[in-house]
Scaffold this active site. Structure first.
Site, PDB file in Angstrom:
ATOM      1  N   ASP A 142      10.730 -10.304  13.317  1.00  0.00           N
ATOM      2  CA  ASP A 142      11.021  -9.704  14.623  1.00  0.00           C
ATOM      3  C   ASP A 142       9.937 -10.086  15.621  1.00  0.00           C
ATOM      4  OD1 ASP A 142      11.641  -8.232  16.813  1.00  0.00           O
ATOM      5  OD2 ASP A 142      11.390  -6.261  15.861  1.00  0.00           O
ATOM      6  N   ASP A 319      -7.458   1.325  -2.545  1.00  0.00           N
ATOM      7  CA  ASP A 319      -8.524   0.419  -2.129  1.00  0.00           C
ATOM      8  C   ASP A 319      -9.899   1.020  -2.452  1.00  0.00           C
ATOM      9  OD1 ASP A 319      -9.263  -1.986  -0.664  1.00  0.00           O
ATOM     10  OD2 ASP A 319     -10.044  -0.624   0.862  1.00  0.00           O
ATOM     11  N   GLU A 348      -8.231  -0.254  -7.389  1.00  0.00           N
ATOM     12  CA  GLU A 348      -8.997  -1.489  -7.214  1.00  0.00           C
ATOM     13  C   GLU A 348     -10.357  -1.268  -7.870  1.00  0.00           C
ATOM     14  OE1 GLU A 348     -10.877  -4.559  -3.909  1.00  0.00           O
ATOM     15  OE2 GLU A 348     -10.626  -2.453  -3.401  1.00  0.00           O
ATOM     16  N   ASP A 414      -8.556 -11.128  -1.548  1.00  0.00           N
ATOM     17  CA  ASP A 414     -10.023 -11.090  -1.568  1.00  0.00           C
ATOM     18  C   ASP A 414     -10.651 -12.254  -2.327  1.00  0.00           C
ATOM     19  OD1 ASP A 414     -10.488  -8.823  -0.020  1.00  0.00           O
ATOM     20  OD2 ASP A 414     -10.162  -7.476  -1.714  1.00  0.00           O
TER      21      ASP A 414
HETATM   22 CA    CA Z   1       6.767  -9.935  14.302  1.00  0.00          CA
END
Ligand code: CA
Length: 572
Positions: A142, A319, A348, A414
């Protein structure tokens, strides 16, 4: 004494409840000192003694690891070990150490296997294939919500560039993901933030507008579920972004802010430059650490987790999970599971994860240590027996309950990409993927690895835009991924079978067998310079390609209809 030393503790992962009446025990002994081992066990209040013979899990370093599962209807385990050397000399090992006779040993005690302590892992996750998506870089569905300055798709990424990827883009590619065969998606953060990685959340209740709206997430989840795919979101709860309203309030009002105690500030007012408050990593001013032992913070995060779990997601990847209090994660798990008993919780944790995996916190972690082992072998830095030892070492520190859900990664947002790690060598990248898709665990494919995308050594270059205009070589690699995923889903041995290393007879060929009552599968990874073939002392047929010869730098699978090859550990 025939066995110079032995080691066991009546706690995880040495002793792990596998069910209400089943306790797995592991025993380490001096390497090669022991020809057989057994656990002698009974109810700890007395009664008949039972014997459970142990099997060899593997050797590593100076140790041989044995294991077995004891079954007792009273759940109250008392046990000790009997070990025998090659000459048949026996000795005993109990809570007080090694002894020549059983009379000199005392019992290890596992007082009771409580139902509440059993690790309940969602059945859908066992052996499932994950696919990790960095939303800004997967697909732009979009363009109307693209930020000003959005770069053309495929331009080299910088630390601050946006490419317009969004939730509608991911939704539009669900058929692609279903066709590849993956079973679950892990999206890095999607909540409102100020960066392209969105690990600096400013509003945990709002989808970041460039990614779309709640309605877009609704359509993505519904579309995924209709195709049998699960959706796991990234929860960044160790820290927030500096634009998070409670932090801004604490900045504005100082000590009189009701949110002052959500953060650890050294001083009477918050200073942003340099930061005088605790942050993620070292003085990262844009990511203030949240104090999860504070009541307000706890209530806020638990409400956020409840909201999105209720919305319909299938789990959380957490995280920097290793820097958050264990006691908070226990409450988090209870909260999330009370909303969705099938929600998967992934931490993590880059180091030893055992403390998080007793069943009260996470179901699994991203397996960075496993990744290092794979890369070491496939790059040629380690030979097959060193790799077998490393796999054994990882298995011995991992609770057996989580073996089939360990999130096995070859790379992530990462790290450098797997192919780049091998200097661009697509064959080696495919060998690593072959191992990833056949070893126990939940393989997690970092978007684009299935077409051999490159990037790294780390971000931002490891976060390039997905390539949708692919070459013949990329299509061939993707077809190989697709075939291996299909085999993994077809054969229970690959998705949830046990595993053992098998002697390959070659230092650069690692072979292992996945075992299951429905039939075994032999897998070999040939990192040598010559073709390899399995020993033909049993009915065996190649599953993934024609012909029994395994060319250099490739992985092959064979269906085993009866015993084949040696089951003794290869380094013996
Ligand atoms: Ca977009």
């Amino acid at each position: 004494m025939s066995v110079p030393w032995a080691e066991h503790y009546a706690r995880l992962p040495w002793a792990t409840p596998m069910g209400p009446y089943d306790l797995e025990v592991r025993l380490a002994v001096a390497r090669g000192s022991c020809a057989s081992a057994a656990a002698i066990f009974r109810d700890r209040y007395g009664g008949a003694e039972n014997v459970q013979s142990l099997s060899l899990l593997g050797d590593e370093g100076q140790r041989s690891h044995w294991r077995g599962v004891m079954h007792l209807s009273t759940r109250r385990f008392a046990y000790r070990f009997r070990v025998e050397d090659e000459a048949g000399n026996a000795c005993w090992f109990g809570a007080d150490g090694l002894a020549a006779t059983r009379g000199e040993t005392s019992w290890f005690q596992y007082p009771y296997v409580g139902d509440g302590d059993l690790h309940a892992i969602p059945a859908w996750a066992v052996g499932a294939v994950f696919y990790q998506i960095f939303p800004d870089r997967f697909c732009n569905g979009d363009p109307s919500t693209d930020l000003p300055g959005t770069l053309p798709w495929g331009a080299p990424p910088t630390g601050s560039s946006f490419f317009g990827g969004d939730l509608e883009g991911i939704r539009s590619q669900l058929p692609y993901l279903a066709d590849l065969g993956v079973q679950a998606l892990y999206l890095t953060p999607i909540f409102q933030a100020n960066t392209n990685h969105r690990y600096d959340t400013t509003d945990y209740y709002r989808i970041d507008p460039p990614l779309g709206t709640e309605e877009n997430l609704r359509q993505l989840i519904d579309g995924a579920h209709n195709l049998g795919l699960r959706v796991v979101l990234d929860g960044v709860f160790n820290h927030c972004g500096a634009g998070f309203a409670p932090f801004r309030d604490a900045v504005a009002q100082g000590r009189s802010s009701p949110y002052w105690e959500w953060f650890r500030v050294h001083g009477e007012r918050i200073s942003l430059d340099p930061p005088n408050y605790e942050t993620f990593a070292n003085r990262n001013a844009s990511m203030p650490k949240l104090l999860t032992h504070r009541v307000g913070v706890r209530r806020y995060i638990l409400d956020v987790a409840t909201y999105w779990t209720r919305f319909g997601i299938d789990g959380w990847r957490l995280d920097v999970a290793n820097e958050v209090d264990h006691v908070f994660w226990r409450t988090f798990r209870e909260t999330v599971r009370s909303v969705n008993p099938d929600a998967l919780i992934i931490g993590e944790v880059w180091h030893d994860p055992t403390a998080f995996l007793d069943g009260s916190e996470f179901d699994t972690v991203m397996a960075y240590r496993w990744r290092r082992a794979i890369l070491g072998f496939v790059s040629g830095r380690k030979n097959a027996s060193a790799f077998a030892e490393e796999i054994t070492r990882i298995r011995t520190v991992t609770p057996p309950t989580v073996e089939h859900v360990m999130m096995n990664i070859l790379g992530s947002h990462d790290t450098e990409r797997v192919r780049t790690h091998f200097g661009g060598d697509a064959e080696r990248a495919m060998c690593a993927a072959g191992l990833q898709l056949t070893l126990p665990g939940m393989p997690s494919i970092y978007y684009g690895d299935e077409i051999g995308m490159e990037g790294g050594p780390e971000h931002p270059d490891a976060r390039r835009c997905m390539e949708w205009d692919v070459t013949h070589q990329q299509v061939a690699m993707r077809e190989r991924y697709r075939a291996l995923i299909a085999l993994r889903k077809q054969y229970a041995a690959l998705s949830c079978g046990d595993m053992e290393s098998v002697a390959s007879g070659h230092p650069l060929v690692y072979a292992f067998r996945r075992t299951h009552p429905e039939g075994d599968i032999l897998v070999a990874a040939n990192l040598g310079e010559h073709p390899w073939r399995p020993r033909e002392d049993g009915p065996i047929r190649r599953l993934d390609e024609d012909g029994d010869v395994l060319p250099p730098r490739s992985v092959g699978l064979w269906k085993v209809d009866s015993l084949v090859g040696s089951t003794t550990d290869m380094q013996r």
